[in-house]
Each structure stands twice: as structure tokens, then as C-alpha cells.
Write a protein that holds these residues in place. Sequence first.
Motif, PDB file in Angstrom:
ATOM      1  N   VAL A  77     -22.558  -7.385  52.076  1.00  0.00           N
ATOM      2  CA  VAL A  77     -21.140  -7.025  52.095  1.00  0.00           C
ATOM      3  C   VAL A  77     -20.327  -8.297  52.266  1.00  0.00           C
ATOM      4  N   ASP A 133     -17.235 -10.183  52.842  1.00  0.00           N
ATOM      5  CA  ASP A 133     -15.976  -9.828  53.498  1.00  0.00           C
ATOM      6  C   ASP A 133     -14.928 -10.926  53.263  1.00  0.00           C
ATOM      7  N   LEU A 182     -21.553  -5.938  47.620  1.00  0.00           N
ATOM      8  CA  LEU A 182     -20.280  -5.253  47.820  1.00  0.00           C
ATOM      9  C   LEU A 182     -19.235  -6.296  48.193  1.00  0.00           C
ATOM     10  N   HIS A 183     -18.033  -6.166  47.653  1.00  0.00           N
ATOM     11  CA  HIS A 183     -16.976  -7.141  47.905  1.00  0.00           C
ATOM     12  C   HIS A 183     -15.733  -6.434  48.418  1.00  0.00           C
ATOM     13  N   GLN A 184     -15.113  -7.024  49.427  1.00  0.00           N
ATOM     14  CA  GLN A 184     -13.883  -6.464  49.975  1.00  0.00           C
ATOM     15  C   GLN A 184     -13.030  -7.586  50.540  1.00  0.00           C
ATOM     16  N   ALA A 189     -18.393  -0.593  55.437  1.00  0.00           N
ATOM     17  CA  ALA A 189     -18.580  -0.531  53.988  1.00  0.00           C
ATOM     18  C   ALA A 189     -20.058  -0.381  53.651  1.00  0.00           C
TER      19      ALA A 189
END
Length: 236
Positions: A39, A41, A64-66, A77
Amino acid sequence: MGELLLSVIVPVYNAAATLNACAASILDQLPQDSELLLVNDGSTDGCAALCDALAAADARVRALHQPNGGASAARNAGLAAARGRYLQFVDADDQLMPGFYAAALPHLAGADLFFFGIAGPGGLPRDRLPAGPVPGLASLRADFPYYLVETGLFAALYNKIYRACRGLRFDPALRINEDLQFNMQALARCGAVFFDPTPYYLYNDTADGSLSRRLRTDLLDAEVYPRPAVLGFLSA
């Protein structure tokens, strides 16, 4: 897609120097019917590309990218995306020691929690753990001050594989003790637990790239907010 065996969640923030080694220590032994969730961040040091490259190279990896939201938001996430029956958290600065999953997996079917040892820099074991199965954490009630206060072993995220934390989430507003609050709720749900004192987790307490090691200042809220969860666990 169907359920997998295990989801390993790694929150990543500006950990380009350690991420490849961390991921390799997991993937070198992770079962094929499992996944590694990286993830990202909002990293600014190239970690986004590293996560994508690892995902492209191994079908067990998902990137996953946020936008930057902190450790709790990153772990949430991961929890939302996880497809594993069991869940594990690893920090991007740290590594798993060889043989970990071979030792852990045979005991997962009979336990809600697999609890294992930690090694500090140099591979030296930290803190003591019992060995073998216990019917529930209540049987260790006399030792709660040691596990919860003196060593923080009950509060830590990285020394456990969970089965009993479905539906639980971290509070993104907390910048300290978010792991304590989560664990008090997760541990209160647990039945049987298996302990393996072998130091399978290499904890790098000198690194600063992990989301869980960023500066935290809300100490008053951190003390008060998790208190109901702690009291609930102690009275379970």
C-alpha cells in the motif's frame, strides 16, 4: 475471486531503501495461494514505481496507491482489499526470517492467532514468549502486565498472524496507539492461540521510512482514546 489463504499487508511510505529486501523476505517463502499487498501511501521517493514493478514480476503481489494518509489509512486500504482467510502486517523497513511460513501455517487451522518472536538489529531475540498452544489469552491473565505494558507484545502488529479481525479497522485520526486499539479489539475476539518464540521477524528499530515510525505528537488523545478497548480486553 475466491478466498486466499493469507494476505500480508505492507504500508509503504518513502521506504525505497528497504522495500525490495522486505518484499523478497516475504515472497521467497509466501505460499502460492496467498497475496502481498503493498500500500503506497503517497511516497515521494520512487516507491510507487517499485511497488508496481514488484506486482508486475509476481502474481501474488498487488500494488495499491493512495494519497498520503498515514499508517492507519494505509493499513485500512489493505484490509479492505485483502482476500486472505488470515491476515498479517509487516513494516516496509523489516524482514521475515527464512522458514517462518513453514513453521506458522501448520498451526493456523487450530488457532485464531499465531504469535511469534521478534529479533532486533543483529538478529538478537527480544522479549520472552511461551511456546505451544493456549486455549485463550485469558489463561495468561497473570502475565498481562508483562505482555501489554512492559514489552508491548500484545499491542504490536508485526508479531502476529490474525484470523479474528474481520471488520475491524484502524482509526486514521490516531497517530499513536492505533495499533494498541486495533489489537485490543482483535485479541478480545480470539479463542485459541499458538505461540512460537522463535524470532521470525527482524525488526529494524533504527529505520525511519516505515509509516509506523513517523513522529507522533497527539499523546494525550493517544492515551485516552484506546482506553475503552484496553478495558474491554482486560475484562473479557
